[in-house]
Design an enzyme around this catalytic site. Structure first.
Site, short mmCIF file in Angstrom:
data_model
loop_
_atom_site.label_atom_id
_atom_site.label_comp_id
_atom_site.label_asym_id
_atom_site.label_seq_id
_atom_site.Cartn_x
_atom_site.Cartn_y
_atom_site.Cartn_z
N ASP A 83 0.86 -1.06 -0.13
CA ASP A 83 -0.12 0.30 0.24
C ASP A 83 0.82 1.52 0.10
O ASP A 83 0.51 2.21 0.41
CB ASP A 83 -1.46 0.07 1.44
CG ASP A 83 -2.76 -0.75 1.53
OD1 ASP A 83 -2.07 -1.82 0.39
OD2 ASP A 83 -2.62 -1.54 2.02
N ASP A 130 4.56 -9.09 9.25
CA ASP A 130 5.26 -8.21 8.68
C ASP A 130 5.95 -7.53 8.35
O ASP A 130 7.43 -8.47 8.42
CB ASP A 130 4.51 -7.18 9.91
CG ASP A 130 3.12 -7.15 10.81
OD1 ASP A 130 2.65 -7.46 9.27
OD2 ASP A 130 2.63 -7.04 11.87
N ASP A 138 8.67 -6.38 9.30
CA ASP A 138 9.97 -5.62 10.56
C ASP A 138 10.47 -7.58 10.97
O ASP A 138 11.12 -7.65 11.42
CB ASP A 138 9.68 -4.90 11.55
CG ASP A 138 8.66 -5.92 12.37
OD1 ASP A 138 7.43 -6.54 12.00
OD2 ASP A 138 8.17 -5.04 13.69
N ASP A 150 -6.61 -9.39 13.96
CA ASP A 150 -6.22 -10.12 14.06
C ASP A 150 -6.93 -10.99 15.36
O ASP A 150 -7.15 -12.02 14.91
CB ASP A 150 -4.60 -10.21 14.89
CG ASP A 150 -4.29 -8.73 15.49
OD1 ASP A 150 -4.93 -8.27 16.09
OD2 ASP A 150 -2.90 -8.38 15.40
#
Length: 488
Positions: free
Chosen positions: A90, A143, A145, A236
């Site tokens: 995005d 994700d 990281d 989540d």
């Protein structure tokens, strides 16, 4: 007198909430201690034929970590013909160019680049769009990281041997745990969640949550539960409850590690905390009534309520801390009997239980007892102090979540400090001081004055509590102005 009774009532209700929360935490600790089998490798049959897996990488403006993520996923030990990798991008900056250039380095892998110009639904919206195009029977999510283990899929997929299993969650570990005192304190908190809470709940078949990353879903489970939804900030946790309410089983495996980065600055920590606590409160509003009305054992319902409403502990701490000033003053004037003060001391057991949960987690994986003991002597009070110092900030988030006030999904900025990239040049750090930060500074001064008054008048009953509040608000306040957090 009416005002005094109201003040005492607020104080008592807040302490009662903390006490009841601590009992739930204590029971999770007992469940953890009884579940040693969860701490070792549990053999599961290797699939006769490995299934098709789609790895989803939701990304939004991640200049500093996206290449590291793609490189790690490209090293995944899994048959390439059975692996699809979706980069759900995005981004509105040069991240998009970096991604497209990076995936060209791996022509042997099935990378699918999906770029949205409309961020409708934020992360939940990206995952939902990717799911509609996913060819895998199972969906692994990381994700930006995270640096997944190359054997991640080989370790997790066997736990789907039962068709009832809808999700397998792994344990987060920390790439930059020792970067600063702030990162060590975050690790102190997260380790307790991933060790005591997740194992404690899963071992008694209570509701657990997918932690947003570092886990694998059965695609049919996501679809059966109603797909990803964006009406909460913690998509989540929301999907986790919808799936388990429909009868899907979740598996938590602490021995499978998923390394990730901890936010190294207070502004990033606050952003993350706000999203987690508000989203948790939104999920409580969405699911609590439904869970209580379904045919679950009483113990499961109790732990579900403790789980869904655990972020409300910050409202309780804030109310207790503010009302404690008036309660102390009333005691000084002789308006509250000494027996009532002693009775209130019973509720302090709650803080002892909560401290015990974190201490067990801290000592569990340490090799040197004496060295760990020395570290714990300052880590535990500092952790509790900073947690109290975040009470105002997080209480606002919880209140907004419970009352239905909506806000956009604000990502936590990533840094990739392990590569040597500095904070000073990080373009995602926004130096904006909200009003709550100034209020944290005021509360630091208020409780510092209270510490002085306790010493001057020799009233030591509330001195430790007010001292921790003074230190906690002080650390949170001052580190909110610093680019490097505190204690590097």
């Amino acid at each position: 007198m009416i005002f005094l009774y109201i003040l005492i009532g607020i104080y008592a209700l807040g302490m009662l909430f903390v006490f009841l929360y601590s009992l739930a935490q204590g029971h999770l600790l007992l469940s953890f201690l009884r579940s040693k089998k969860y701490m070792g490798n549990v053999s599961h049959p290797v699939p006769v034929s490995w299934p098709k897996v789609t790895i989803q990488l939701p990304v939004y403006n991640e200049l500093y970590v996206v290449e590291r993520l793609i490189e790690a996923v490209a090293k995944m030990n899994y048959p390439s013909k059975l692996l699809e990798i979706q980069v759900l991008d995005d981004s509105t900056d040069q991240t998009a160019e970096l991604i497209q250039k990076k995936i060209l380095e791996f022509p042997e892998l099935d990378f699918k680049y999906i770029h949205r110009t409309d961020r409708t639904g934020f992360k939940a919206g990206a995952l939902k769009e990717g799911l509609a195009k996913a060819s895998g029977e199972f969906i692994a999510i990381f994700d930006a990281d995270f640096v997944p283990d190359p054997d991640f899929l080989l370790k997790t997929i066997p736990y789907f041997s039962s068709d009832k299993v809808g999700m397998v969650q792994t344990r987060w570990t920390h790439l930059n745990k020792n970067y600063s005192l702030l990162t060590r304190l975050q690790a102190f908190a997260l380790d307790a969640h991933f060790l005591i809470e997740q194992i404690g709940r899963n071992s008694q078949h209570a509701f657990i949550n997918f932690n947003g990353t570092g886990g694998v879903w059965r695609k049919s489970c996501i679809i059966d539960a109603g797909d990803w939804q964006d009406d909460t900030l913690t998509e989540d946790l929301d999907l986790s409850y919808r799936a388990q309410r429909k009868g899907w089983e979740f598996v938590y495996r602490p021995e499978i590690e998923s390394p990730a980065e901890l936010p190294p600055i207070m502004s990033a920590v606050k952003s993350q905390q706000f999203r987690w606590t508000k989203g948790g409160a939104e999920c409580a509003s969405k699911h609590a009534k439904a869970v209580l009305s379904q045919d679950f054992p009483v113990g499961i319902k109790i732990h579900a309520m403790a789980h869904l409403f655990n972020s409300s502990i910050f409202i309780a701490i804030l109310l207790v801390s503010l009302s404690s000033i008036g309660v102390w003053w009333a005691g000084m004037l002789g308006m509250i009997s000494a027996n009532l003060f002693r009775l209130a001391g019973i509720f302090m057991i709650g803080f002892v239980i909560i401290a015990g949960v974190y201490l067990v987690s801290y000592f569990y994986e340490k090799r040197s007892f004496w060295r760990s003991l020395i570290q714990a002597i300052y880590m535990l009070p500092l952790f509790l102090s900073v947690s109290m110092g975040l009470a105002l900030h997080n209480a606002q988030a919880v209140w907004e979540g419970l009352t239905g006030k909506k806000s956009p999904f604000i990502r936590t900025p990533k840094f990739n400090l392990e590569s040597g990239s500095g904070l000073a040049t990080n373009r995602y750090i926004k130096f904006k001081i909200p009003a709550t930060t100034w209020m944290e500074g005021i509360l630091m001064l208020v409780f510092s004055v209270m510490v002085g008054l306790h010493i001057y008048w020799g009233t030591f009953e509330m001195l430790p509590f007010h001292l921790m509040l003074s230190v906690g608000y002080g650390l949170v306040f001052f580190s909110s102005f610093k680019a490097y957090g505190f204690g590097k």
